[in-house]
Design an enzyme around this catalytic site. Structure first.
Site, PDB file in Angstrom:
ATOM      1  N   CYS A 122       0.807  -1.130   0.076  1.00 21.08           N
ATOM      2  CA  CYS A 122      -0.062  -0.102  -0.085  1.00 21.08           C
ATOM      3  C   CYS A 122       0.933   1.234   0.081  1.00 21.08           C
ATOM      4  O   CYS A 122       1.774   1.354   0.998  1.00 21.08           O
ATOM      5  CB  CYS A 122      -0.948   0.017   1.311  1.00 21.08           C
ATOM      6  SG  CYS A 122      -1.793   1.445   1.558  1.00 21.08           S
ATOM      7  N   CYS A 155      -2.551  15.450   2.979  1.00 21.57           N
ATOM      8  CA  CYS A 155      -3.604  15.396   1.686  1.00 21.57           C
ATOM      9  C   CYS A 155      -4.489  16.931   2.048  1.00 21.57           C
ATOM     10  O   CYS A 155      -4.745  17.158   3.202  1.00 21.57           O
ATOM     11  CB  CYS A 155      -4.407  14.332   2.163  1.00 21.57           C
ATOM     12  SG  CYS A 155      -5.952  13.984   0.798  1.00 21.57           S
TER      13      CYS A 155
HETATM   14 FE1  SF4 Z   1      -8.048  10.014   1.228  1.00 26.12          FE
HETATM   15 FE2  SF4 Z   1      -9.637  11.759   2.545  1.00 26.12          FE
HETATM   16 FE3  SF4 Z   1      -7.495  10.706   3.864  1.00 26.12          FE
HETATM   17 FE4  SF4 Z   1      -7.277  12.472   1.736  1.00 26.12          FE
HETATM   18  S1  SF4 Z   1      -8.356  13.016   3.896  1.00 26.12           S
HETATM   19  S2  SF4 Z   1      -6.068  10.569   2.046  1.00 26.12           S
HETATM   20  S3  SF4 Z   1      -8.974  11.807   0.482  1.00 26.12           S
HETATM   21  S4  SF4 Z   1      -9.507   9.636   3.025  1.00 26.12           S
END
Ligand code: SF4
Ligand code: SAH
Length: 365
Positions: free
Chosen positions: A118, A125
């Protein structure tokens, strides 16, 4: 010293151009270099014994190979053999995490030798899902093509085994890093580079409709997983801000379109969070969505993140939700997360490390 550009992000033409810049025009040299890196996984120019010593020195003065270094490993205590590792990116000392899942246990209890990795696609993010440790960080930056590939090289060296399956389910939104993801996918699937078949690659997206269109046109038939986590706009928008940018009225037609062009069925990822998305109305809507997309559903009990209020529902609530889907003919898997004891959900390991500086050597925050 800033890190030298890594050769792991270059395709054959780019490798040839790099050699030409050093005055080496012969195409067999490109083949030799390519073979050392991509067939033999040699990451030290000195070991490339059929290259002239002067060329090795020149390469080492202009380029690097590994763009990252593993700084921490956590092996699961649960017997699943899952190993989560934290890597330091040499370019700027940022930290990312990857999870190695060495062997899946088959239905009859036998262990296949397949290794799944993974990978992370970004540092942090930008999408800010309310339940996610990576989202809490905000986006630091996207990973380069070489850094995406470097995770595979690092994992293979930890596992002493080639990686067979890849899932882009680590930190970050892969489709928000499509410019670096697409060249990486070409290198990963190219038979004279990593040679991992596209059907062994799964891209997980929170519903980046624009990136999906580009992924579709690149012509690499990867599998798709979609983090749905809410079956109506109100529930989804509450926990996933991306739903305000691309609501279900845009996401679902884009997924129908994907389905028409793909040989593989779509997986809908659905984290069950207590009191948020685990009620019978949501399962009913989820049935309709899965039917419309001919998709299967992967139910995942929420993995607790420190300092976030969300909890996983009681097991019987999860089971009821799952049975509701199965009773309506929706293929559904439900499992307690492998590696729960090593903070398997994305972003959690990095987060713990940056919030406990005493344990760290190089910290970027
Ligand atoms: Fe995925 Fe949302 Fe986590 Fe970003 S914030 S890694 S889009 S689950
Ligand atoms: N950004 C992409 C890929 C990375 S996240 C995406 O969102 O799909 C990989 C998966 O982990 C997603 O389904 C995400 O929703 C899930 N996830 C994030 N935090 C989690 C948690 N605390 N418990 C369980 N799953 C989590």
């Amino acid at each position: 010293m800033a890190q030298l550009p890594s050769l792991l992000g270059l395709n054959r033409e780019q490798l040839a151009a790099a050699l030409a810049e050093l005055g080496e025009q012969k195409s067999f040299r490109t083949s030799q270099l390519q073979e050392w890196i991509w067939k033999k996984r040699v990451t030290d120019f000195e070991q490339m014994t059929n290259l002239p010593p002067d060329l090795r020195r020149q390469l080492a003065s202009r380029y690097s190979i590994m763009p990252l270094q593993v700084v921490e490993q956590h092996r699961s205590q649960s017997g699943s053999a899952t190993c989560k590792f934290l890597s330091r990116l040499l370019r700027d000392d940022e930290l990312i995490e990857s999870v190695l899942i060495p062997a899946a246990v088959g239905k009859d209890g036998d262990r296949s030798n397949r290794v799944t990795l993974c990978v992370s696609s970004q540092v942090g993010c930008a999408f800010g899902c309310r339940f996610c440790a990576s989202g809490l960080l905000g986006l630091k930056r996207s990973l380069t093509t070489a850094e995406l590939i470097g995770q595979i090289f690092a994992a293979e060296s930890l596992a002493c085994h080639r990686v067979d399956n890849l899932v882009f389910m680590g930190m970050g939104e892969p489709l928000a890093n499509i410019d670096n993801l697409l060249p990486a996918l070409h290198l990963i699937t190219d038979p004279s580079f990593l040679a991992i078949g596209a059907r062994h690659i799964t891209i997980s997206t929170s519903g980046h409709v624009q990136g999906l269109a580009r992924l579709k046109t690149c012509g690499i038939p990867v599998r798709l997983a979609v983090s749905l986590h809410g079956a109506t706009d109100d529930v989804r928008s509450q926990i996933m801000p991306v739903n305000r940018r691309w609501p279900l009225s845009e996401l679902l037609p884009a997924l129908e379109n994907w389905r028409r062009h793909s040989k593989h069925i779509i997986t809908l990822e659905y984290i069950l969070i207590s009191g948020v998305n685990d009620d019978p109305q949501q399962s009913e809507h989820l049935v309709n969505i899965a039917r419309r997309l001919h998709a299967k559903v992967n139910l995942i009990p929420y993995n607790k993140v420190e300092r976030l209020p969300w909890e996983r529902p009681e097991e019987d609530v999860c089971r009821r939700f799952c049975h509701e889907l199965i009773n309506h003919g929706i293929p559904c898997t439900f499992r307690y997360e492998k590696g729960h004891d090593i903070d398997a959900a994305c972003g959690q390991l990095r987060r713990r490390r940056i919030s406990s500086p005493a344990k760290s050597d190089k910290i970027s925050e």
